[in-house]
Write an enzyme that holds these catalytic residues in place. Structure first.
Site, PDB file in Angstrom:
ATOM      1  N   HIS A  69      34.579  38.649  42.119  1.00 45.24           N
ATOM      2  CA  HIS A  69      35.688  37.976  42.808  1.00 45.24           C
ATOM      3  C   HIS A  69      35.917  38.528  44.207  1.00 45.24           C
ATOM      4  CE1 HIS A  69      37.082  38.774  38.487  1.00 45.24           C
ATOM      5  NE2 HIS A  69      36.723  37.500  38.472  1.00 45.24           N
ATOM      6  N   HIS A  71      38.872  39.807  46.337  1.00 45.83           N
ATOM      7  CA  HIS A  71      40.206  40.353  46.054  1.00 45.83           C
ATOM      8  C   HIS A  71      41.038  40.365  47.337  1.00 45.83           C
ATOM      9  CE1 HIS A  71      39.992  42.055  41.788  1.00 45.83           C
ATOM     10  NE2 HIS A  71      38.877  41.365  41.954  1.00 45.83           N
ATOM     11  N   HIS A  87      43.150  39.133  42.601  1.00 49.09           N
ATOM     12  CA  HIS A  87      42.237  38.119  43.115  1.00 49.09           C
ATOM     13  C   HIS A  87      42.826  37.433  44.343  1.00 49.09           C
ATOM     14  CE1 HIS A  87      40.236  37.525  38.882  1.00 49.09           C
ATOM     15  NE2 HIS A  87      40.249  38.784  39.303  1.00 49.09           N
ATOM     16  N   HIS A  95      44.092  31.521  37.519  1.00 49.61           N
ATOM     17  CA  HIS A  95      42.714  32.000  37.480  1.00 49.61           C
ATOM     18  C   HIS A  95      41.833  31.033  36.697  1.00 49.61           C
ATOM     19  CE1 HIS A  95      39.330  34.739  37.263  1.00 49.61           C
ATOM     20  NE2 HIS A  95      39.271  34.497  35.963  1.00 49.61           N
ATOM     21  N   HIS A 104      41.455  30.512  41.368  1.00 44.08           N
ATOM     22  CA  HIS A 104      41.725  31.219  42.616  1.00 44.08           C
ATOM     23  C   HIS A 104      40.576  30.961  43.600  1.00 44.08           C
ATOM     24  CE1 HIS A 104      43.727  34.358  39.767  1.00 44.08           C
ATOM     25  NE2 HIS A 104      44.630  33.474  40.158  1.00 44.08           N
ATOM     26  N   ASP A 107      37.674  33.263  43.010  1.00 41.69           N
ATOM     27  CA  ASP A 107      36.987  33.270  41.713  1.00 41.69           C
ATOM     28  C   ASP A 107      35.538  32.819  41.872  1.00 41.69           C
ATOM     29  OD1 ASP A 107      39.307  34.121  40.500  1.00 41.69           O
ATOM     30  OD2 ASP A 107      39.878  32.124  39.757  1.00 41.69           O
ATOM     31  N   HIS A 148      32.752  43.541  38.501  1.00 38.27           N
ATOM     32  CA  HIS A 148      33.433  44.127  37.346  1.00 38.27           C
ATOM     33  C   HIS A 148      32.473  44.559  36.241  1.00 38.27           C
ATOM     34  CE1 HIS A 148      37.667  43.173  38.397  1.00 38.27           C
ATOM     35  NE2 HIS A 148      37.118  42.186  39.081  1.00 38.27           N
ATOM     36  N   ARG A 165      36.359  48.074  37.672  1.00 35.41           N
ATOM     37  CA  ARG A 165      35.697  47.690  38.921  1.00 35.41           C
ATOM     38  C   ARG A 165      34.515  48.629  39.155  1.00 35.41           C
ATOM     39  NH1 ARG A 165      41.171  45.826  42.232  1.00 35.41           N
ATOM     40  NH2 ARG A 165      41.969  44.648  40.433  1.00 35.41           N
TER      41      ARG A 165
HETATM   42 CU    CU Z   1      37.876  40.888  40.355  1.00 37.14          CU
HETATM   43 ZN    ZN Z   2      40.932  34.844  39.664  1.00 36.20          ZN
END
Ligand code: CU
Ligand code: ZN
Length: 174
Positions: A69, A71, A87, A95, A104, A107, A148, A165
């Site tokens: 993602h 962020h 995000h 999401h 998002h 995403d 992630h 993360r």
């Molecule tokens: Cu993320």
């Molecule tokens: Zn998201």
């Protein structure tokens, strides 16, 4: 021949790209591992018409899917990269997966690593969702990019339950 066909198609596509004038990457993100991890990689962003083309090459993963993602903060200073915030969500959406109607802007779905821990992902994201123009409301320049430990399930709010993360980057103009 069955096995060869996809390889031949693959090389034809690559050759096609090499002969056309490939656009220079406009933005780059260099993923560095968080504390205790080895995940690293490079992600480039190019605008082509009304699409942003995202090309991610990531290494040092466990095989399988890993949430990926943009962020909201370009801050990788925390050892676990929680400093990058949640995000990137300029549209105040729920999401979801990148092809879901609601998601998002940040995403990007999942990177899927092979048995050697390498993943590559090519995404085409509408420029209405993310922009490479510095200062635009949906600009991803200066934002964070996170890989992630776990798969993004495209459902759990607001994180996709993607877990820790593993790597963090700041998206920068070239
Ligand atoms: Cu993320
Ligand atoms: Zn998201």
């Amino acid at each position: 021949m069955r096995l060869l066909t996809p390889l031949l198609l693959g090389s034809a596509v690559l050759a096609g790209c090499a002969t056309t004038s490939e656009p220079t990457p406009i933005a780059i993100a260099s993923l560095s591992p968080t504390q205790g991890n080895t995940t690293n990689g490079t992600v480039s962003f190019v605008q082509k018409g009304n699409q942003i083309l995202v090309d991610a090459r990531v290494d040092g993963l466990t095989p399988g899917p890993h949430g990926f993602h943009v962020h909201e903060k370009g801050d990788c200073s925390a050892p676990d990269a929680t400093s990058a915030g949640g995000h990137f969500n300029p549209g105040n959406r729920p999401h979801g997966g990148p092809s879901h109607a609601e998601h998002h802007a940040g995403d990007f779905g999942n990177l899927v690593a092979d048995a050697s821990g390498k993943a590559s992902l090519q995404l085409s994201v509408p420029a209405s969702e993310i922009s490479l123009a510095q200062g635009a409301p949906n600009s991803i320049i200066g934002k964070g990019l996170i890989v992630h430990a776990d798969p993004d399930d495209y459902k759990t709010q607001p994180t996709g339950n993607a877990g820790k993360r593993l790597a963090c980057a700041v998206i920068r103009l070239r």
